[in-house]
Scaffold this active site. Structure first.
Site, PDB file in Angstrom:
ATOM      1  N   ASP A 135      77.288  56.848 -80.063  1.00  0.00           N
ATOM      2  CA  ASP A 135      78.679  57.109 -81.010  1.00  0.00           C
ATOM      3  C   ASP A 135      79.653  56.794 -79.903  1.00  0.00           C
ATOM      4  OD1 ASP A 135      77.676  56.940 -83.768  1.00  0.00           O
ATOM      5  OD2 ASP A 135      78.037  59.099 -83.654  1.00  0.00           O
ATOM      6  N   ASP A 157      77.246  52.230 -87.869  1.00  0.00           N
ATOM      7  CA  ASP A 157      77.957  53.269 -88.743  1.00  0.00           C
ATOM      8  C   ASP A 157      79.701  52.722 -89.273  1.00  0.00           C
ATOM      9  OD1 ASP A 157      76.831  54.992 -87.894  1.00  0.00           O
ATOM     10  OD2 ASP A 157      78.279  55.793 -86.723  1.00  0.00           O
TER      11      ASP A 157
END
Length: 193
Positions: A135, A157
């Site tokens: 991330d 995401d």
């Protein structure tokens, strides 16, 4: 309508059915390339770039769980089943539905393609990166919902969230449209009587 020898409706071979899957491939490619750039250029647990003071950070972090690090503390074997095998089965089911139904609009097909691309992008990390999903985007959230910063996310995401929101809206709008047409037809029948 054409039917098969078994009397079932024949599925039309629609070349536009495959076009949204180009988006799936683009999302997977963009997701994996951005993650490679992050891993190669930003040391783990550091911010490599900040914009607007502390509003937007490009950083390098990992997530062994799923959204909001849910399941982070589970054993590797349980995570493998719950976060790899189950989602792959769901994605396979969505693909089967995608190809077998004629009820999806063009927009809905593109939304599903975005969701599949994001899902597969993160699944690649879960399978091939034992340290977790990479991330790298962190946005200041100003204490809203008790969060100073929104949990870090990635291209996959974002694709899942945007695709999911647009898909939900399209189903809501399509449902209203359908209800409106049904009421209009009902009124026309009543007026004829």
């Amino acid at each position: 309508m054409n039917t098969t020898a078994a009397g079932r409706p024949e599925k039309s071979k629609n070349p536009n059915l495959y076009l949204p899957l180009v988006l799936t491939a683009v999302i997977i490619l963009a997701d994996q390339l951005t993650k490679l750039l992050i891993v190669a250029n930003i040391p783990y647990h550091t911010v490599g770039f900040a914009w607007g003071g502390d509003f937007l950070w490009i950083l390098h972090t990992r997530n062994l769980g799923v959204a909001f690090s849910i399941g982070y503390g589970l054993s590797a074997a349980v995570r493998g089943v719950v976060f790899v095998l189950f989602p792959l089965a769901v994605l396979a089911g969505v693909l089967v539905y995608y190809f077998r139904t004629n009820e999806l609009s063009v927009l809905q097909r593109w939304c599903i393609a975005a969701i599949i691309g994001g899902g597969l992008g993160n699944q690649i990390d879960r399978i091939f990166r034992p340290q977790g999903v990479v991330d790298f985007v962190s946005v200041k959230f100003y204490g809203i919902m008790g969060l100073e910063r929104w949990p870090a996310f990635n291209v996959a995401d974002a694709s899942i969230v945007v695709g999911g929101i647009l898909l939900a809206l399209s189903f809501l709008l399509h449902g209203r449209e359908k209800t409106g047409k049904e009421e209009q037809m009902k009124n026309e029948v009543e007026n004829r009587e």
